[in-house]
Design a protein around this motif. Structure first.
Motif, PDB file in Angstrom:
ATOM      1  N   PRO A 153       8.992  -7.366   2.410  1.00  0.00           N
ATOM      2  CA  PRO A 153       8.611  -5.993   2.091  1.00  0.00           C
ATOM      3  C   PRO A 153       7.103  -5.790   2.261  1.00  0.00           C
ATOM      4  O   PRO A 153       6.305  -6.660   1.917  1.00  0.00           O
ATOM      5  CB  PRO A 153       9.022  -5.817   0.633  1.00  0.00           C
ATOM      6  CG  PRO A 153       9.602  -7.093   0.178  1.00  0.00           C
ATOM      7  CD  PRO A 153       9.455  -8.110   1.217  1.00  0.00           C
ATOM      8  N   VAL A 154       6.758  -4.647   2.777  1.00  0.00           N
ATOM      9  CA  VAL A 154       5.377  -4.357   3.125  1.00  0.00           C
ATOM     10  C   VAL A 154       4.614  -3.919   1.893  1.00  0.00           C
ATOM     11  O   VAL A 154       5.070  -3.047   1.146  1.00  0.00           O
ATOM     12  CB  VAL A 154       5.329  -3.269   4.219  1.00  0.00           C
ATOM     13  CG1 VAL A 154       3.882  -2.879   4.501  1.00  0.00           C
ATOM     14  CG2 VAL A 154       6.002  -3.777   5.472  1.00  0.00           C
ATOM     15  N   ARG A 155       3.471  -4.528   1.701  1.00  0.00           N
ATOM     16  CA  ARG A 155       2.551  -4.036   0.664  1.00  0.00           C
ATOM     17  C   ARG A 155       1.692  -2.939   1.282  1.00  0.00           C
ATOM     18  O   ARG A 155       1.052  -3.154   2.325  1.00  0.00           O
ATOM     19  CB  ARG A 155       1.681  -5.169   0.154  1.00  0.00           C
ATOM     20  CG  ARG A 155       2.436  -6.189  -0.707  1.00  0.00           C
ATOM     21  CD  ARG A 155       1.490  -7.239  -1.222  1.00  0.00           C
ATOM     22  NE  ARG A 155       0.856  -7.959  -0.107  1.00  0.00           N
ATOM     23  CZ  ARG A 155      -0.235  -8.708  -0.229  1.00  0.00           C
ATOM     24  NH1 ARG A 155      -0.829  -8.819  -1.397  1.00  0.00           N
ATOM     25  NH2 ARG A 155      -0.739  -9.330   0.817  1.00  0.00           N
TER      26      ARG A 155
ATOM     27  N   ASP B 179      10.987  -9.596  -4.476  1.00  0.00           N
ATOM     28  CA  ASP B 179      10.475 -10.003  -3.171  1.00  0.00           C
ATOM     29  C   ASP B 179      10.199 -11.508  -3.159  1.00  0.00           C
ATOM     30  O   ASP B 179      10.549 -12.225  -2.205  1.00  0.00           O
ATOM     31  CB  ASP B 179       9.197  -9.208  -2.883  1.00  0.00           C
ATOM     32  CG  ASP B 179       8.564  -9.624  -1.562  1.00  0.00           C
ATOM     33  OD1 ASP B 179       9.275 -10.185  -0.715  1.00  0.00           O
ATOM     34  OD2 ASP B 179       7.357  -9.373  -1.383  1.00  0.00           O
ATOM     35  N   ALA B 180       9.575 -11.993  -4.220  1.00  0.00           N
ATOM     36  CA  ALA B 180       9.258 -13.425  -4.293  1.00  0.00           C
ATOM     37  C   ALA B 180      10.517 -14.274  -4.304  1.00  0.00           C
ATOM     38  O   ALA B 180      10.590 -15.330  -3.664  1.00  0.00           O
ATOM     39  CB  ALA B 180       8.413 -13.715  -5.538  1.00  0.00           C
TER      40      ALA B 180
ATOM     41  N   ALA C 181      11.608  -0.349   1.580  1.00  0.00           N
ATOM     42  CA  ALA C 181      11.544   1.099   1.393  1.00  0.00           C
ATOM     43  C   ALA C 181      11.166   1.465  -0.032  1.00  0.00           C
ATOM     44  O   ALA C 181      10.373   2.383  -0.271  1.00  0.00           O
ATOM     45  CB  ALA C 181      12.897   1.712   1.766  1.00  0.00           C
ATOM     46  N   ALA C 182      11.733   0.749  -1.002  1.00  0.00           N
ATOM     47  CA  ALA C 182      11.441   1.062  -2.397  1.00  0.00           C
ATOM     48  C   ALA C 182       9.961   0.863  -2.705  1.00  0.00           C
ATOM     49  O   ALA C 182       9.346   1.669  -3.421  1.00  0.00           O
ATOM     50  CB  ALA C 182      12.298   0.172  -3.304  1.00  0.00           C
ATOM     51  N   ARG C 183       9.351  -0.175  -2.175  1.00  0.00           N
ATOM     52  CA  ARG C 183       7.933  -0.410  -2.464  1.00  0.00           C
ATOM     53  C   ARG C 183       7.058   0.681  -1.837  1.00  0.00           C
ATOM     54  O   ARG C 183       6.048   1.100  -2.416  1.00  0.00           O
ATOM     55  CB  ARG C 183       7.521  -1.780  -1.950  1.00  0.00           C
ATOM     56  CG  ARG C 183       8.210  -2.924  -2.687  1.00  0.00           C
ATOM     57  CD  ARG C 183       7.615  -4.259  -2.355  1.00  0.00           C
ATOM     58  NE  ARG C 183       6.270  -4.381  -2.900  1.00  0.00           N
ATOM     59  CZ  ARG C 183       5.563  -5.516  -2.845  1.00  0.00           C
ATOM     60  NH1 ARG C 183       6.087  -6.591  -2.279  1.00  0.00           N
ATOM     61  NH2 ARG C 183       4.352  -5.592  -3.355  1.00  0.00           N
ATOM     62  N   MET C 184       7.423   1.141  -0.655  1.00  0.00           N
ATOM     63  CA  MET C 184       6.646   2.223  -0.038  1.00  0.00           C
ATOM     64  C   MET C 184       6.788   3.516  -0.830  1.00  0.00           C
ATOM     65  O   MET C 184       5.809   4.256  -1.050  1.00  0.00           O
ATOM     66  CB  MET C 184       7.112   2.423   1.409  1.00  0.00           C
ATOM     67  CG  MET C 184       6.722   1.300   2.352  1.00  0.00           C
ATOM     68  SD  MET C 184       7.194   1.671   4.057  1.00  0.00           S
ATOM     69  CE  MET C 184       6.552   0.233   4.900  1.00  0.00           C
ATOM     70  N   PHE C 185       8.030   3.817  -1.269  1.00  0.00           N
ATOM     71  CA  PHE C 185       8.237   5.029  -2.073  1.00  0.00           C
ATOM     72  C   PHE C 185       7.426   4.958  -3.369  1.00  0.00           C
ATOM     73  O   PHE C 185       6.817   5.945  -3.798  1.00  0.00           O
ATOM     74  CB  PHE C 185       9.726   5.196  -2.400  1.00  0.00           C
ATOM     75  CG  PHE C 185      10.504   5.828  -1.272  1.00  0.00           C
ATOM     76  CD1 PHE C 185      10.090   7.012  -0.683  1.00  0.00           C
ATOM     77  CD2 PHE C 185      11.668   5.217  -0.802  1.00  0.00           C
ATOM     78  CE1 PHE C 185      10.822   7.585   0.361  1.00  0.00           C
ATOM     79  CE2 PHE C 185      12.386   5.781   0.241  1.00  0.00           C
ATOM     80  CZ  PHE C 185      11.969   6.973   0.830  1.00  0.00           C
TER      81      PHE C 185
END
Length: 879
Positions: free
Chosen positions: A860-862, A566-567, A534-538
């Protein structure tokens, strides 16, 4: 503010206390484990040292009596007593010594006159014969002339071959020394056996000079600086010739006992040094045992305590220790049994040498044979006694005056038969059988147990000139030891069987605990990846709304931090899957060039951004491996090269070697010290000289090592401090004919208009992920009709109102995404495009997506990856 601050403070203090407690416990556990392991290693090494001592003593004792027997030969004494020595007499002596030496299998036999000059020798035919050489300066000659016997280890004066010299004075009837008989023993076979051992074994003399060693380069090194008088003595006796005296390089670290030390050897690390004196020869036997296993055990315990897996680790250590103890006991039992058998064989061989040399013994009870442990009797061709020793009289308890020169051996047999010493059966038959055997001239060996439990070993051999020599040895203690050894072996086997059953139960419990740990790690990583996704999408949605460069820079930093997190989480998940065996491999033949080209392009941009140059060498090789896992290995190699190379270049290429193709990554970084080249492949191990803002978590090489082990590939490392490092992976060759041409896919466009008015449902059980997905998709002009969990999705699904695209999570509370999907399709009456978005990256989940024809995207989605996959699926539907 105060109420909310206090819980955080207490939590911080509690966490700090836990970290400190774990650190203290792990340090204490490591220290204790190292001490225990060192003590166990020292005891094991002490047992090995005792076995080596017994072997060396057996070899020396095998030949110690040979010169004493030869000194009784009348021909030898007559030759030394004569004033002149004609060529015929010297030749007879040479041939006699040559014949005896061939039977006894010694190195050389030499006869010295009273001045130390070699009168005859067994090597008289060789160019470097001892005959005629003056050995009066040798200590073994001076000791024999003064005390009757002598011994000395030195380089051969004429042959330059090192050996152990045993000497015996030859005396006339009045007890005057006429000369000396010398036998030379060569320990080349013993040193060859030591050379094959993993632990160095060596022997030093009274001066601390190493003269026997399984390491050839250690021979004639000094354990301590020699004093001036010792140097003078070595020069006078020419003990080691002109060999320059050099010290054995080592540094003493700790003394556990007078005979046990802890030292550091250059190039070999720390060692346990055990010593044992050989008082009869004045030598000291040494053994070095590496402490590497002890240090590894201590480090393992420390990591286990720090990770909070004390119970599992202690169980594994218990299993390992029990197995090691069982192997050690079994090995010790076998070695002890072999040693006893070897000792018995050598004892019998020594008796054979005694029998061969007794042909020239004098008549009657000889004072020179009183020191022999066996009873000896010699009869002539007429079967009459001619020589014996006191041990023979005592062993059979003959009355005074009964045994005399010329007594028929038949009378001796008859006397022993009356006392029941010839065993059961007719007496006359037993006597006749023994007499016939003596007349036949055949050697014999048998054991006889008396009524009092004493066991006598009787060995007989014919003499060259007629007659027979018989030796009688009391082997009662040896037989008892053999019986005890068999009893001990049976008891050990019984105990090992019990321990094996206990360990099987412990192993099952450990495997169950390991499976529980794996499930826990997977669940924990999944829960951690949800908010991270969620944080990466925001952040991606926020970047487009920021106009100031400073604010965009902050957004970039946040995204970099999330990518690093993430890594780390993915690395932990990979390690968990590797340890549990859940990671499946898809090994196939494929061309290597596309993989290397893609890696070079991706990491080349990163290298350029850091002021580095990345070159790669094209190849046409075809290899056999798992392409995805091999890519992961090379990514870690390249990431480390970028992380630890402040300036210079990085090279990616291949090299043909025996056994396959070696893929190498070279860098010009600071290099890795040799002492740390093994530990960097452990979890959470990293060097201290990486980039300040990109040091990693220390998991990359640990994953590399496990993946390589899973694939059966070999990882290599060459490094030079100050010049750089080279990490490599050796992969087998593949079949070029099995490689298919790569399929091409249509490239996705990046135009926002292609996603305009695309209806999307986002089904996820995490509200933050749903809100972040809604924000991101709306920025791409999509119509997000639903962003909620499974219950809301079922409630909102209406006939004929299916979305064009469904973003579906794997875990949805009590349901899974594949279980929810048929229910939604039943209510819609149609099937939308599905992309499975999940934090679970197991191959089984990917297989489910392939089975249904869905897209798959790990959390997490890029955002860029999500957009590209959506465009690809939409274009495929239109086609």
């Amino acid at each position: 503010m105060v109420p909310s601050f206090r819980p955080r403070l207490r939590l911080l203090l509690a966490g700090l206390a836990v970290v400190l407690g774990i650190g203290l416990l792990s340090g204490l556990a490591a220290w204790q484990a190292e001490r225990r392991s060192l003590r166990a290693s020292a005891e094991q090494a002490r047992e090995q040292l005792r076995l080596h001592r017994d072997t060396l003593d057996a070899i020396v004792e095998r030949y110690r009596m040979l010169p004493a027997v030869l000194a009784l030969d009348p021909e030898v004494r007559d030759a030394l007593a004569a004033d002149t020595h004609d060529a015929a007499m010297v030749e007879r002596l040479n041939r006699k010594l040559e014949q005896v030496n061939g039977v006894a299998t010694t190195s050389t036999l030499t006869l010295l006159d009273r001045n130390g000059k070699a009168l005859a020798a067994s090597n008289w035919r060789t160019p470097n014969s001892n005959v005629g050489t003056d050995y009066g300066f040798r200590p073994y000659f001076q000791q024999a002339m003064t005390h009757g016997t002598g011994d000395f280890y030195a380089l051969g004066y004429t042959t330059r071959v090192p050996g152990y010299f045993l000497s015996q004075a030859v005396r006339d009837a009045q007890g005057r020394a006429l000369g000396v008989l010398v036998v030379k023993l060569v320990f080349s076979e013993l040193e060859a056996a030591w050379r094959a051992l993993p632990d160095p074994v060596f022997v030093s003399d009274a001066h601390g000079v190493i003269f026997l060693s399984g390491r050839d380069r250690w021979r004639y090194l000094d354990l301590r600086p020699l004093r001036e008088n010792e140097r003078s003595e070595l020069a006078r006796t020419r003990q080691y010739g002109d060999v320059p005296q050099r010290l054995l390089p080592y540094r003493e670290l700790q003394a556990f006992a007078p005979d046990v030390r802890r030292v550091r050897m250059p190039g070999q690390g720390e060692q346990i040094w055990l010593s044992q004196t050989l008082p009869e020869q004045g030598w000291t036997l040494h053994l070095l045992h590496s402490t590497r296993s002890s240090m590894i055990a201590a480090r393992t315990v420390a990591i286990a305590v720090a990770a909070g897996l004390l119970a599992v680790t202690f169980l594994l250590l218990f299993i390992h220790q029990r197995r090691r103890l069982a192997r050690m006991r079994e090995r010790g039992r076998i070695e002890l049994q072999q040693l006893v058998e070897q000792h018995a064989i050598e004892l019998r061989t020594a008796q054979d040498g005694l029998v061969q040399a007794a042909g020239g013994a004098d008549y009657g009870e000889s004072p020179s044979l009183q020191h022999l442990p066996q009873g000896v009797s010699v009869i002539d061709a007429d079967l009459r006694l001619v020589a014996w020793n006191r041990r023979y009289i005592d062993l059979f308890k003959f009355p005074a005056g009964f045994i005399h020169v010329g007594l028929p051996i038949e009378d001796v047999f008859r006397y022993n038969a009356r006392r029941g010493l010839l065993g059961p059966g007719p007496v006359e038959h037993a006597i006749a059988r023994r007499l016939d055997h003596l007349r036949s001239g055949k050697p014999h060996m048998h054991e006889r147990e008396r009524s009092d439990g004493t066991v006598i070993e009787i060995r007989g051999n014919p003499l060259p000139d007629g007659g027979f020599v018989t030796s009688y040895a009391d082997i009662t203690a040896y037989k008892q030891a053999a019986r005890d050894l068999r009893s001990l072996a049976d008891a050990l086997e019984h105990r090992i069987g019990e321990r094996t059953r206990d360990l099987a139960v412990a192993k099952s419990e450990a495997e169950n605990a390991n499976r529980s740990k794996t499930r826990f790690v997977a669940a924990a990583v999944h829960d951690l990846l949800q908010p991270l996704n969620a944080a990466r999408m925001f952040v991606s949605a926020l970047r487009d709304k920021l106009q100031e460069p400073q604010a965009q820079g902050l957004a970039d930093n946040v995204e970099d931090a999330l990518a690093a997190q993430d890594a780390i989480l993915n690395s932990l998940l990979d390690i968990s899957r590797l340890e549990s065996g859940a990671l499946e491999t898809r090994v196939r033949d494929f061309a290597l060039a596309p993989l290397l080209e893609t890696l070079a392009r991706e990491f080349g941009m990163l290298a350029h951004a850091r002021g580095l140059r990345l070159d790669w060498v094209p190849t046409r090789a075809v290899v056999r491996s798992d392409e995805a896992l091999l890519r992961r290995i090379l990514q870690n190699f390249l990431s480390n090269a970028l992380r630890y190379t402040p300036k210079g270049r990085i090279v990616l290429g291949c090299r043909r070697v025996e056994g396959g193709l070696r893929i190498e990554v070279h860098d010009t970084g600071p290099g890795i010290p040799e002492a740390r080249q093994e530990e960097i492949f452990e979890e959470f191990r990293r060097l201290d000289d990486g980039m300040a803002d990109d040091r990693g978590a220390g998991l990359g090489l640990a994953i590399v090592e496990r993946i390589a082990r899973l694939l059966g590939h070999r990882v290599g490392l060459r490094s030079s401090v100050g010049r750089g490092s080279c990490f490599s992976i050796l992969v087998p060759w593949g079949d070029r004919s099995a490689v298919a041409a790569p399929a091409t896919e249509a490239a996705a466009t990046d135009d926002d208009r292609d996603l305009r008015d695309c209806t999307v449902w986002c089904v996820d059980d995490d509200p933050r992920v749903c809100e972040a997905s809604r924000t991101l998709l709306q920025r791409w002009h999509c119509q997000v009709q639903l962003a909620a969990g499974a219950g809301d999705a079922l409630a909102a699904a209406q006939p004929g109102a299916a979305p064009r695209l469904l973003l579906l999570d794997m875990r949805l509370g009590n349901l899974t995404g594949p279980e929810l999907y048929p229910q939604l399709v039943e209510r819609w009456g149609s099937e939308p495009i599905v992309i499975l978005v999940t934090a679970e990256q197991d191959d089984s989940v990917r297989a489910i997506a392939r089975q249904h024809g869905w897209g798959f995207l790990p959390k997490p989605v890029r955002p860029a990856a999500l957009r590209a996959l959506i465009m690809q699926r939409l274009m495929r539907e239109q086609a």
